[in-house]
Design an enzyme around this catalytic site. Structure first.
Site, PDB file in Angstrom:
ATOM      1  N   LEU A 231     -34.918   8.849 -10.733  1.00  0.00           N
ATOM      2  CA  LEU A 231     -34.940   9.766  -9.918  1.00  0.00           C
ATOM      3  C   LEU A 231     -33.101   9.766  -9.728  1.00  0.00           C
ATOM      4  O   LEU A 231     -32.412   8.549  -9.814  1.00  0.00           O
ATOM      5  CB  LEU A 231     -35.067   8.358  -8.655  1.00  0.00           C
ATOM      6  CG  LEU A 231     -36.979   7.975  -9.354  1.00  0.00           C
ATOM      7  CD1 LEU A 231     -36.989   6.790  -8.317  1.00  0.00           C
ATOM      8  CD2 LEU A 231     -37.152   9.126  -7.865  1.00  0.00           C
ATOM      9  N   HIS A 232     -32.939  10.518  -9.747  1.00  0.00           N
ATOM     10  CA  HIS A 232     -31.486  10.821  -9.197  1.00  0.00           C
ATOM     11  C   HIS A 232     -31.172  12.060  -7.856  1.00  0.00           C
ATOM     12  O   HIS A 232     -29.666  12.130  -7.606  1.00  0.00           O
ATOM     13  CB  HIS A 232     -30.793  11.281 -11.117  1.00  0.00           C
ATOM     14  CG  HIS A 232     -30.741  12.789 -10.833  1.00  0.00           C
ATOM     15  ND1 HIS A 232     -31.923  13.217 -11.387  1.00  0.00           N
ATOM     16  CD2 HIS A 232     -30.101  13.506 -10.780  1.00  0.00           C
ATOM     17  CE1 HIS A 232     -31.822  14.442 -12.251  1.00  0.00           C
ATOM     18  NE2 HIS A 232     -30.477  14.757 -11.516  1.00  0.00           N
ATOM     19  N   ARG A 233     -32.115  12.361  -8.037  1.00  0.00           N
ATOM     20  CA  ARG A 233     -31.741  13.624  -6.769  1.00  0.00           C
ATOM     21  C   ARG A 233     -31.271  13.013  -5.255  1.00  0.00           C
ATOM     22  O   ARG A 233     -32.093  12.033  -4.502  1.00  0.00           O
ATOM     23  CB  ARG A 233     -32.952  14.340  -6.322  1.00  0.00           C
ATOM     24  CG  ARG A 233     -33.508  15.114  -7.218  1.00  0.00           C
ATOM     25  CD  ARG A 233     -32.606  16.571  -7.652  1.00  0.00           C
ATOM     26  NE  ARG A 233     -33.360  17.132  -8.877  1.00  0.00           N
ATOM     27  CZ  ARG A 233     -32.222  18.398  -9.769  1.00  0.00           C
ATOM     28  NH1 ARG A 233     -31.101  17.849  -9.145  1.00  0.00           N
ATOM     29  NH2 ARG A 233     -32.926  18.213 -10.699  1.00  0.00           N
TER      30      ARG A 233
END
Ligand code: UD1
Length: 392
Positions: A231-233
């Protein structure tokens, strides 16, 4: 910052021109621009393919958008790439700082090195920045992975794609939906070529090394069924409420199957700032690690039961490998991954139900041209540019 490539002895070579004369010409200098983690796997197969061509001199330009060892150097090592020939060292910042910083620095490099072609990949800030700098100096630009659209202009990447595609000279697409998007936007058809999905070339290239990788053993996953999470958005990790919901859902999932979560720097910072790090770290089924190199990460993907992600590239990798994938986004610029059956768009509150559903699906074979031969096709298109056949 930049070696004096023009002063190297001019290498003369023979090639047959379209009209059949044997010509002598200096090697064509081709910049391959890479900036952030997902770019490195896109330039690697192309660098190796162009390096074999007697007429081409590919140079890797690293803008420095990603700079941590495990976000950058590990990929160069795993993909057998040399040190970047040109490093812009721009680093982190706001969108304008990053985009402007790359433009200012790259413009100087362009004026000094005068490449014959700039190839940009993907949709990060450096992609649009380098395109703008080169086009305004009259240098031809090819965009690899052109035409993808999420139709969500709140995403920085969508803006980067639209701007890059509207000004680049050559648009190399991974799939027919991308061609359709470009045509609908009024792009001249002669600029567009479907070359296939270059990410698959990287997977094919690294598969023998992946088979020998030991990441599963090192992380205690060798005899477990497990899922991989990334997850990085900003839409998932920059809001404390959304990130908390996601963390609780992941802990629930981990009660059935272990999950391995290599944590992106942006996400790590926010997990700590929002007081959520221990929630994940204390869950017995969750393994948190620093970001992994390409070989270690892909070896975990090869062996996993499912993936939960918000990455673009991982949606495609799982489609190729026929692995069920939940994408935690309201949309995707890669709709083929959904129609192929492996990928499902999801929300924090639906993760468990959606995971059950996506794991029961029948999936189709990988799409046309997701075959590990995209780099070879691109080499042919590039050659055609220099032999006038495809000059715009
Ligand atoms: C960028 C891309 C995104 C891509 C992602 C892959 C844009 C707009 N976004 O997002 O499309 O999917 O890369 O990771 O171009 N940081 C480090 N070390 C690094 C790099 C970043 O600690 O090596 C931290 C910095 O605090 C930085 C933050 O991560 O501010 C975000 O990095 P940035 O490159 O701005 O965007 P990403 O979220 O990585």
């Amino acid at each position: 910052m930049v070696g004096d490539f023009r002063k190297e002895p001019t290498i003369l070579l023979n090639f047959i021109s379209p009209i059949g004369f044997l010509k002598l010409a200096p090697k064509k200098i081709i910049h391959l621009v890479a900036a952030a983690r997902p770019n490195f796997m896109k330039i690697a197969p192309l660098y190796h393919a162009l390096k074999k061509e007697s007429w081409a001199k590919p140079l890797i330009v690293h803008t420095g958008q990603h700079y941590d060892l495990n976000m950058s150097d590990a990929f160069f090592r795993d993909l057998n790439l040399p040190m970047p020939h040109i490093h812009l060292d721009v680093g982190s910042g706001t969108h304008a700082e990053q985009t402007g910083g790359v433009m200012i620095t790259y413009e100087k490099v362009l004026m000094e090195t005068k490449p014959d072609l700039v190839i940009v990949v993907g949709d990060v800030n450096s992609t649009v920045a380098c395109t703008l700098a080169a086009i305004k100096l009259g240098i031809k630009v090819a965009h690899l992975e052109a035409g993808l659209r999420s139709f969500d202009r709140t995403m920085a990447e969508e803006i980067n794609r639209i701007v890059t595609d509207s000004i680049a000279d050559y648009l190399w697409t991974p799939s027919p939906d991308a061609d359709e998007n470009l045509i609908r936007e009024g792009i001249a058809p002669e600029k567009i070529a479907m070359v296939g999905n270059i990410m698959i070339d990287s997977i094919v290239m690294i598969t023998p090394a992946i088979r020998k990788a030991t990441a599963q053993e090192e992380l205690g996953l060798a005899d477990k069924t497990y899922g991989v999470v990334t997850l990085h958005r900003p839409s998932n990790v920059d809001s404390p409420e959304v990130l908390a919901k996601l963390c609780h859902a992941l802990v629930s999932v981990s009660e059935q199957n272990s999950i391995i979560f290599p944590v992106h720097p942006r996400t790590a910072k926010n997990l700590r700032e929002f007081g959520l790090y221990d929630l994940l770290n204390d869950a017995s089924g969750v393994i948190l690690t620093d970001p992994l190199g390409y070989k270690a990460f892909m070896s975990l993907i090869f062996g996993c039961k499912f993936v939960i992600t918000d990455s673009g590239g991982i949606q495609e990798e799982t489609t190729y490998l026929k692995i069920p994938c939940l994408t935690l986004r309201p949309n995707t610029e890669r709709p083929l991954t959904v129609t192929q059956g492996t990928n499902k768009l999801s929300l924090p509150e639906r993760i468990e139900a959606d995971l059950t559903e996506v794991m029961q699906r029948d999936v189709k074979n990988p799409p046309l041209y997701w075959d590990g031969k995209a780099a070879a096709r691109i080499v042919e298109f590039t050659k055609a540019i220099f032999t006038e056949k495809n000059k715009l």
